[in-house]
Design a protein around this motif. Structure first.
Motif, PDB file in Angstrom:
ATOM      1  N   TRP A  28       5.022  55.707   7.584  1.00  0.00           N
ATOM      2  CA  TRP A  28       5.827  56.145   8.718  1.00  0.00           C
ATOM      3  C   TRP A  28       7.207  55.501   8.733  1.00  0.00           C
ATOM      4  O   TRP A  28       8.029  55.791   9.604  1.00  0.00           O
ATOM      5  N   TYR A  29       7.512  54.609   7.761  1.00  0.00           N
ATOM      6  CA  TYR A  29       8.833  53.996   7.690  1.00  0.00           C
ATOM      7  C   TYR A  29       9.875  55.046   7.304  1.00  0.00           C
ATOM      8  O   TYR A  29       9.606  55.941   6.495  1.00  0.00           O
ATOM      9  N   HIS A  30      11.071  54.900   7.834  1.00  0.00           N
ATOM     10  CA  HIS A  30      12.143  55.852   7.557  1.00  0.00           C
ATOM     11  C   HIS A  30      12.451  55.932   6.066  1.00  0.00           C
ATOM     12  O   HIS A  30      12.604  57.042   5.516  1.00  0.00           O
ATOM     13  N   GLU A  31      12.567  54.771   5.402  1.00  0.00           N
ATOM     14  CA  GLU A  31      12.891  54.755   3.969  1.00  0.00           C
ATOM     15  C   GLU A  31      11.822  55.476   3.150  1.00  0.00           C
ATOM     16  O   GLU A  31      12.131  56.208   2.202  1.00  0.00           O
ATOM     17  N   VAL A  32      10.565  55.254   3.502  1.00  0.00           N
ATOM     18  CA  VAL A  32       9.470  55.878   2.766  1.00  0.00           C
ATOM     19  C   VAL A  32       9.474  57.385   2.972  1.00  0.00           C
ATOM     20  O   VAL A  32       9.282  58.163   2.020  1.00  0.00           O
ATOM     21  N   LYS A  33       9.696  57.827   4.193  1.00  0.00           N
ATOM     22  CA  LYS A  33       9.769  59.262   4.470  1.00  0.00           C
ATOM     23  C   LYS A  33      10.876  59.919   3.666  1.00  0.00           C
ATOM     24  O   LYS A  33      10.727  61.046   3.175  1.00  0.00           O
ATOM     25  N   MET A  34      12.002  59.228   3.543  1.00  0.00           N
ATOM     26  CA  MET A  34      13.130  59.768   2.799  1.00  0.00           C
ATOM     27  C   MET A  34      12.743  60.031   1.344  1.00  0.00           C
ATOM     28  O   MET A  34      13.040  61.096   0.790  1.00  0.00           O
ATOM     29  N   ILE A  35      12.038  59.077   0.717  1.00  0.00           N
ATOM     30  CA  ILE A  35      11.609  59.246  -0.679  1.00  0.00           C
ATOM     31  C   ILE A  35      10.539  60.324  -0.778  1.00  0.00           C
ATOM     32  O   ILE A  35      10.535  61.143  -1.700  1.00  0.00           O
ATOM     33  N   ASN A  36       9.642  60.365   0.189  1.00  0.00           N
ATOM     34  CA  ASN A  36       8.553  61.346   0.160  1.00  0.00           C
ATOM     35  C   ASN A  36       9.064  62.786   0.225  1.00  0.00           C
ATOM     36  O   ASN A  36       8.407  63.701  -0.278  1.00  0.00           O
ATOM     37  N   ASN A  37      10.221  62.979   0.844  1.00  0.00           N
ATOM     38  CA  ASN A  37      10.764  64.329   0.959  1.00  0.00           C
ATOM     39  C   ASN A  37      11.176  64.908  -0.394  1.00  0.00           C
ATOM     40  O   ASN A  37      11.126  66.131  -0.588  1.00  0.00           O
ATOM     41  N   ASP A  38      11.593  64.046  -1.323  1.00  0.00           N
ATOM     42  CA  ASP A  38      11.990  64.506  -2.653  1.00  0.00           C
ATOM     43  C   ASP A  38      11.774  63.364  -3.659  1.00  0.00           C
ATOM     44  O   ASP A  38      12.737  62.792  -4.182  1.00  0.00           O
ATOM     45  N   PRO A  39      10.522  63.018  -3.941  1.00  0.00           N
ATOM     46  CA  PRO A  39      10.256  61.834  -4.775  1.00  0.00           C
ATOM     47  C   PRO A  39      10.837  61.933  -6.175  1.00  0.00           C
ATOM     48  O   PRO A  39      11.356  60.937  -6.702  1.00  0.00           O
ATOM     49  N   ASP A  40      10.771  63.100  -6.796  1.00  0.00           N
ATOM     50  CA  ASP A  40      11.274  63.211  -8.172  1.00  0.00           C
ATOM     51  C   ASP A  40      12.770  62.914  -8.249  1.00  0.00           C
ATOM     52  O   ASP A  40      13.241  62.299  -9.206  1.00  0.00           O
ATOM     53  N   LYS A  41      13.511  63.350  -7.257  1.00  0.00           N
ATOM     54  CA  LYS A  41      14.954  63.097  -7.237  1.00  0.00           C
ATOM     55  C   LYS A  41      15.234  61.589  -7.265  1.00  0.00           C
ATOM     56  O   LYS A  41      16.037  61.109  -8.088  1.00  0.00           O
ATOM     57  N   TYR A  42      14.573  60.844  -6.397  1.00  0.00           N
ATOM     58  CA  TYR A  42      14.842  59.412  -6.298  1.00  0.00           C
ATOM     59  C   TYR A  42      14.257  58.642  -7.474  1.00  0.00           C
ATOM     60  O   TYR A  42      14.886  57.709  -8.004  1.00  0.00           O
TER      61      TYR A  42
END
Length: 364
Positions: free
Chosen positions: A30-44
């Motif tokens: 539920w952390y903001h940083e984790v959600k950001m990566i989860n939205n497009d993991p391959d990109k990051y």
């Protein structure tokens, strides 16, 4: 010991980075940083992989804050979840088994399959079955251990284990991510392994050169048992010389040599005596205060929160490893039904994320 090579490419392998993201985010979804990566993991993850392949990766700036733990005030260093936490997980997933092979079986901190309770069991067995050989205890720790770790010495130790130049570049980059020539940051995921490895040669010296049978280390907290009080005093002087000459460390001035049967060994949250084991007094005091607060919460018609539920389970875990049956009956047993109700209504029904949001700070 044969040095290990050809590991760096395994670290930036995309499957390893995906696994690192999965492991690093555990309990933090539920952390903001984790959600950001989860939205497009391959990109990051591809971006992180590119920076590792081209060796353009740099450790991010730390956020520092002070945390009080009992009487100690520590400076905590926090790195962003991306890219640093993922990167450090990716490193450990590849090199951990080689680091484990380097440390002795008498080291228990932050090593899978060991930990507090395995160390406790080993010490209890020693004092119960060899009372003459464990009559006296030398207890010591390192003065300001993490801030005192010398970067050059740590790098030399790592070069005894690894020969992969790219891997060593990455490890050096993380070691030198703090200012100065000494210090590894408390709170950094890699620091727990750096701290273990830094004292690994000392472990071997104690066991193989000094011939110590009963030796136990949990990071920089050390317990040595022996039949001869004078021998332990002499050994302490040898340790002080070794620390100063080989590791640029100092033994903390609060070292003690004492009879185990009279005082017990205060170690890892417990007091260990021949024949029985008790919870440490300070831990017991904290448990009583916590339980009293929970009882007041319930008496006021409110429900316990997630932190309180976790605390009760944690204390129950501590108590079952010592002679704590009466304490369980007095403090934990009356709250078991409330704990079960919380589990059924919150944990089992998937409401735990919302509960965590309301009771825990966002730190990755």
């Amino acid at each position: 010991m044969k040095r290990i090579g050809n590991l760096y490419s395994k670290i930036y392998d995309i499957d390893n980075l995906r696994l690192a993201h999965k492991n690093a985010r555990r309990g933090k979804g539920w952390y903001h940083e984790v959600k950001m990566i989860n939205n497009d993991p391959d990109k990051y993850l591809n971006k992180l992989q590119h920076s590792l392949i081209n060796k353009t990766y740099n450790t991010s700036d730390y956020i520092t804050f002070m945390r009080t733990e009992g009487r100690k005030v520590r400076e905590i260093f926090k790195l962003p979840y991306y890219p640093d936490r993922i990167c450090q997980w990716a490193i450990i997933q590849v090199i951990e088994k080689h680091l484990i092979n380097y440390v002795t079986s008498d080291t228990y901190s932050a090593i899978p399959g060991r930990g507090v309770h395995k160390a406790l069991r080993k010490i209890c067995n020693a004092v119960n079955f060899d009372r003459d050989g464990t009559m006296y205890c030398l207890k010591l720790d390192v003065n300001k251990y993490y801030p005192s770790v010398n970067h050059s010495i740590l790098k030399k130790i790592l070069r005894r284990i690894f020969k992969d130049k790219d891997l060593l570049w990455l490890l050096d980059e993380i070691i030198d991510s703090t200012e100065g020539d000494t210090g590894i940051p408390i709170g950094n995921y890699m620091s727990q392994w750096f701290g273990n490895i830094y004292l690994a040669m000392f472990d071997h010296w104690i066991k193989e050169v000094m011939g110590i049978k009963y030796y136990y280390r949990y990071m920089d907290d050390i317990v040595i048992l022996h039949s001869d009080k004078g021998f332990l005093h002499n050994l302490l002087r040898e340790i002080q010389v070794y620390f100063d000459k080989e590791l640029a460390l100092k033994v903390k001035k609060n070292w003690q040599v004492f009879p185990t049967e009279i005082r017990g060994i205060d170690f890892l949250g417990y007091r260990i005596f021949p024949g029985y084991c008790l919870l440490r007094k300070s831990t017991l005091k904290n448990m009583k205060c916590k339980v009293n607060k929970i009882n007041k919460t319930i008496a006021a018609g409110n429900k316990m929160n997630h932190n309180q539920w976790c605390s009760l389970n944690s204390y129950l875990g501590w108590l079952i490893w010592c002679d704590g049956f009466r304490l369980v009956c007095k403090y934990i047993a009356p709250l078991v039904d409330t704990m079960k109700q919380f589990y059924e209504e919150v944990i089992k029904n998937g409401e735990i994320r919302e509960c965590k949001r309301n009771t825990a700070p966002e730190t990755a």
